[in-house]
Design a protein around this motif. Structure first.
Motif, PDB file in Angstrom:
ATOM      1  N   GLU A  28       8.070  -2.578  -3.017  1.00 31.61           N
ATOM      2  CA  GLU A  28       7.091  -2.642  -1.947  1.00 31.61           C
ATOM      3  C   GLU A  28       5.826  -3.319  -2.473  1.00 31.61           C
ATOM      4  OE1 GLU A  28       6.434   1.221  -0.266  1.00 31.61           O
ATOM      5  OE2 GLU A  28       8.570   1.613   0.041  1.00 31.61           O
ATOM      6  N   PHE A  52      -1.540   3.345  -3.871  1.00 34.12           N
ATOM      7  CA  PHE A  52      -0.292   2.593  -3.800  1.00 34.12           C
ATOM      8  C   PHE A  52       0.337   2.378  -5.175  1.00 34.12           C
ATOM      9  CE2 PHE A  52      -2.145   1.747   0.334  1.00 34.12           C
ATOM     10  CZ  PHE A  52      -1.027   1.937   1.144  1.00 34.12           C
ATOM     11  N   CYS A  57       4.142   0.930  -5.894  1.00 34.41           N
ATOM     12  CA  CYS A  57       4.057  -0.362  -5.216  1.00 34.41           C
ATOM     13  C   CYS A  57       3.448  -1.426  -6.132  1.00 34.41           C
ATOM     14  CB  CYS A  57       3.204  -0.261  -3.963  1.00 34.41           C
ATOM     15  SG  CYS A  57       3.799   0.896  -2.724  1.00 34.41           S
ATOM     16  N   TYR A 101      10.618  -7.905  -1.398  1.00 34.51           N
ATOM     17  CA  TYR A 101      10.030  -6.621  -1.029  1.00 34.51           C
ATOM     18  C   TYR A 101      10.679  -6.044   0.226  1.00 34.51           C
ATOM     19  CZ  TYR A 101       6.440  -7.818  -4.426  1.00 34.51           C
ATOM     20  OH  TYR A 101       5.785  -8.157  -5.579  1.00 34.51           O
TER      21      TYR A 101
END
Length: 220
Positions: A28, A52, A57, A101
């Protein structure tokens, strides 16, 4: 260590934007569009980026140059908005090439919300999965509200109670939308500074980071 890059921009001649990519698990990407003078190193965006990163991520932090560009600052509003929207589109198009992603998290602060909106207006249909965080969105005297009316994605919208955009007529459309969670932070202004000083500011940012953490977890 962050991977530094220059992202070419199509508006004007020989323009680009610097960015830092911190790679984590590669599934991500959190893409952070900062404000005119509110950079990714400032407390609010730094705290959101850390949320995040803790989630695994990859995080792409942009370094806008608008505040030092007299050509941009002297331009008419419509020309500025066109440039910001175009740049946002180019940035997202480049971000799509950085990895396979499964989900994009897009975070904008003030001017960055305009860039983010321009990106989504152009590329929403090609994104496999996207969520948004609109921090102190520039809803006053900009095309942002008009663009948001055409977009549907699960989002958080955050404003301070002292933000000039905290007006009933501006916020009413988002209070009834099922895809946007609207949050007002007591005592914060548009620059996300607190009326009661740094300690109150830090506490409010920590509370907001917890809110974002819980919201991210709720998205599955």
């Amino acid at each position: 260590m962050a991977e530094r890059m220059q992202i070419p921009l199509s508006y004007g001649d020989a323009r680009s934007v610097n960015a830092d990519l911190s790679r984590q698990e590669g599934r991500e990407l959190a893409l952070i569009y900062p404000g005119l003078r509110y950079t990714c190193e400032r407390p609010l965006l730094r705290s959101i980026a850390e949320v995040f990163e803790r989630q695994g991520c990859d995080v792409l932090r942009l370094q806008f140059r608008y505040a030092d560009d007299h050509r941009f600052l002297d331009a008419e509003d419509d020309a500025q908005f066109t440039e910001i929207f175009s740049d946002g589109q180019d940035i997202l198009a480049h971000a799509l090439t950085l990895g396979a992603y499964q989900r994009f998290w897009m975070i904008g602060k003030s001017l960055g919300t305009l860039s983010m909106a321009g990106a989504l207006a152009a590329h929403r249909q090609v994104l496999p999965d996207v969520r948004g965080i609109w921090l102190t969105p520039g809803l006053l005297k900009t095309p942002l509200a008009e663009t948001l009316a055409t977009l549907s994605l699960s989002s958080i919208m955050v404003l301070g109670t002292e933000d000039p955009c905290n007006l009933p007529e501006l916020l009413a459309p988002y209070e009834v939308r099922s895809d946007i969670d609207l949050h007002l932070v007591e005592g914060m202004d548009h620059g996300f500074q607190h009326l009661d000083g740094l300690q109150a500011e830090a506490a409010a940012i920590a509370e907001l980071a917890d809110l974002v953490t819980n919201w991210v977890a709720s998205q599955g």
